[in-house]
Design an enzyme around this catalytic site. Structure first.
Site, short mmCIF file in Angstrom:
data_model
loop_
_atom_site.label_atom_id
_atom_site.label_comp_id
_atom_site.label_asym_id
_atom_site.label_seq_id
_atom_site.Cartn_x
_atom_site.Cartn_y
_atom_site.Cartn_z
N LYS A 279 0.72 -1.17 0.15
CA LYS A 279 0.05 -0.21 0.08
C LYS A 279 0.88 1.30 0.06
O LYS A 279 1.75 1.30 0.53
CB LYS A 279 -0.82 -0.03 1.48
CG LYS A 279 -2.20 -0.93 1.28
CD LYS A 279 -2.82 -0.84 2.48
CE LYS A 279 -3.95 -1.92 2.78
NZ LYS A 279 -5.11 -1.57 1.46
N ARG A 353 -10.35 -11.60 1.79
CA ARG A 353 -10.98 -12.60 1.44
C ARG A 353 -10.30 -13.91 1.61
O ARG A 353 -11.02 -15.13 1.56
CB ARG A 353 -11.56 -12.33 -0.22
CG ARG A 353 -10.44 -12.26 -0.99
CD ARG A 353 -10.92 -11.56 -2.28
NE ARG A 353 -10.83 -10.17 -2.04
CZ ARG A 353 -11.10 -9.02 -3.06
NH1 ARG A 353 -11.70 -9.57 -4.20
NH2 ARG A 353 -11.07 -8.01 -2.67
N1 BES Z 1 -8.21 -3.56 4.23
C1 BES Z 1 -8.37 -3.34 2.97
C2 BES Z 1 -9.56 -2.49 2.72
C3 BES Z 1 -9.82 -1.33 3.74
C4 BES Z 1 -9.49 -0.11 3.15
C5 BES Z 1 -10.12 -1.09 4.83
C6 BES Z 1 -9.76 1.25 3.81
C7 BES Z 1 -10.59 -0.08 5.60
C8 BES Z 1 -10.23 1.27 5.06
C9 BES Z 1 -8.32 -4.37 2.19
O1 BES Z 1 -7.62 -5.56 2.80
C10 BES Z 1 -7.69 -3.91 0.64
O2 BES Z 1 -6.62 -3.70 0.77
N2 BES Z 1 -8.65 -3.95 -0.14
C11 BES Z 1 -8.39 -3.67 -1.43
C12 BES Z 1 -8.80 -4.71 -2.35
C13 BES Z 1 -8.12 -4.53 -3.77
C14 BES Z 1 -6.78 -4.85 -3.92
C15 BES Z 1 -8.84 -5.60 -4.45
C16 BES Z 1 -8.92 -2.11 -1.68
O3 BES Z 1 -9.91 -2.10 -1.42
O4 BES Z 1 -8.52 -1.39 -2.35
MN MN Z 2 -5.41 -5.30 1.85
#
Ligand code: BES
Ligand code: MN
Ligand code: ZN
Length: 500
Positions: A279, A353
């Site tokens: 990230k 997931r």
């Molecule tokens: N933990 C994150 C989602 C999240 C984002 C929770 C902001 C709380 C606040 C999750 O694991 C994630 O990184 N999701 C990605 C999925 C994508 C890579 C398909 C996302 O939402 O960008």
């Molecule tokens: Mn994630």
């Protein structure tokens, strides 16, 4: 903070502070407000007549009692118009009032419940008020070592004064339930607010074990080696990059004899760096809250144990960090979940997931007849619904309706999201049964379609709480930081099941 209930005239209360309520546009005072006004020689009537107090929601005026009532101070609290007289309005007002009283360093406080219970079911109204106070007064300040850095003031106790003695038993029941529901929510908040170095999978497991010992729950912690034997390759692929040992936590509540359990499955990523699909740095600290689903299911078990419904419930919390490391899962890797399905990991940041796939598979193996997963799963949820409603998916209409009823009782609003078959096309893989990302379109829905495959034919619902895990500011029963949503909805759901 102590919370108690009593009957009798508010003007006779011997607390430091008494609070009376005035509605917007109210000219003539009645009940508790009239009693206190009479003792104060009509001072409150004067405030209203002179236009010094309008009764708007949240308006507060403090009067010294000059010895005319036993309390040192009288707080006149505006409750707004009729529209605010709902359970949700009551809960929010109690949250704001609690913090205002803390700012006044109000000590022991007596609050008239009259306006609250006049038009509403007394038990539900008392529950909402108790929730509002306990939730609204929550704070997470344990890591400030200097007192001056912590918010000032305190409220030693709140006594809810119910003028009608015949309503007292219902009010006591409501306050007790509200306290239990709010304390469980605050437990989830505590777990979620704690920084990731102090809330590792090991520490979450210790907290679950302590809770189990306190409440008479059964706790099992599945270690890495056992998870390997069980075939949890999807969950373990997320843990591969971390130096912290993963902990797959299971809590069991037995209240329903030989019935098959309801399963609550919570995503427990104690920190989500994204893994090799790292990230961006800005805002990454929020990802300490990526175990809020796990926190919610663990904390719900506290309230369930205390309220003792006649059902069986298991909480399943697959916990791990998601870190880049020499052993970390790489984009393109193929992993196998416990139910035998293969997954192509295209993006290691879509890790939630992956841990839930094995969480759901494990719950099914335990014989669960209902699966509810709770997860901070997709940033896309914030685009779709923001932080007001929780996006909720279900493969079963009846289950969704039960959850919606539970959310009406809790005030934590849900919104049903679609699961049309066409969305599944987006997560078909060339090399495995599924891929773990479906591209930019419908990000929350493709994540849910992925999970749906692991529920198979079992009635299943999925609450994507990514957008509601933390609050930006104090507001009503919400306090800046982790919200502890949707603990109260989960508990109401379980209570509803026990009632049949
Ligand atoms: N933990 C994150 C989602 C999240 C984002 C929770 C902001 C709380 C606040 C999750 O694991 C994630 O990184 N999701 C990605 C999925 C994508 C890579 C398909 C996302 O939402 O960008
Ligand atoms: Mn994630
Ligand atoms: Zn995540």
């Amino acid at each position: 903070m102590q919370l108690q209930v009593t009957s009798g005239p508010i003007a006779a209360q011997t607390t430091d502070t008494v609070v009376i309520e005035v509605s917007e546009g109210q000219r003539r005072l009645t009940g508790a407000a009239a009693q206190v006004d009479a003792a104060l020689d009509g001072t409150i009537t004067t405030l209203l007549r002179e236009g010094l107090f309008a009764g708007r929601a949240g308006e507060l005026t403090t009067l010294p009692s000059l010895g005319r009532v036993p309390a040192k101070r009288v707080v006149v609290h505006g409750v707004g118009g009729e529209a605010a007289r709902t359970l949700d309005g009551l809960r929010a007002r109690a949250g704001n009032l609690g913090r205002a009283l803390r700012g006044l360093d109000a000590g022991h406080v007596a609050v008239s419940l009259q306006a609250a219970t006049d038009h509403l079911d007394p038990e539900a109204a008392a529950r909402a008020v108790a929730e509002g106070f306990v939730l609204g007064l929550y704070r997470f300040d344990k890591h400030h070592t200097r007192a001056e850095d912590r918010p000032r003031g305190s409220v030693a106790s709140i006594t809810l004064v119910e003028p009608t003695a015949s309503r007292l038993p219902a009010v006591r029941r409501g306050v007790e339930a509200g306290r239990i529901l709010a304390e469980a929510t605050n437990l989830a908040r505590d777990l979620g607010n704690e920084p990731a170095n102090l809330m590792t999978p090991t520490i979450v497991a210790e907290r679950a074990q302590t809770l189990a010992a306190e409440c008479g729950l059964e706790c099992e912690v599945i270690e890495r080696a056992e998870a390997e034997r069980l075939g949890m390759g999807s969950y373990l692929s997320v843990a591969a990059g971390s130096a912290q040992p993963p902990k797959f936590i299971v809590l069991r509540y037995h209240g329903g004899g030989r019935q098959k359990p309801i399963a609550l499955v919570g995503k427990g990523i104690t920190f989500d760096t994204g893994g090799i699909s790292l990230k961006p740095g800005a805002g990454m600290e929020r990802m300490k809250g990526d175990m809020t689903g796990a926190a919610a299911v663990i904390a719900s078990m506290q309230a369930i144990a205390r309220l003792a419904p006649a059902v069986n419930v298991i909480a399943v919390a697959p916990c791990t960090e998601n870190m880049p490391g020499g052993n970390a899962t790489k984009p393109g890797d193929v992993v196998y979940a416990m139910d035998g399905q293969s997954i192509e990991v295209l993006n290691t940041d879509a890790e939630g997931r992956l841990v839930l796939a094995d969480g759901l598979a494990y719950a099914r193996r335990e014989g669960a007849t209902t699966l509810i997963d709770i997860a901070t799963l997709t940033g896309a949820m914030n685009v779709a619904l923001g932080s007001v409603r929780i996006g909720t998916f279900a493969n079963n209409d009846r289950l969704y309706q039960e959850l919606e009823r539970a959310s009406t009782a809790s005030g934590e609003r849900l919104w049903r999201m679609p699961l049309d078959a066409e969305y599944f096309e987006l997560i078909k893989s060339d090399v495995a049964d599924l891929k773990n990302t479906g591209g930019a379109a419908a990000g929350s829905i493709t994540a849910a379609k992925f999970l749906e495959r692991f529920a198979h034919d079992t009635p299943w619902a999925h609450l994507d709480i990514a957008a509601v895990m933390d609050a930006a500011a104090d507001r009503g029963e919400q306090v800046k930081g982790n919200t502890g949503r949707p603990v109260r909805t989960l508990v109401h759901f379980v209570l509803g099941r026990a009632r049949g």
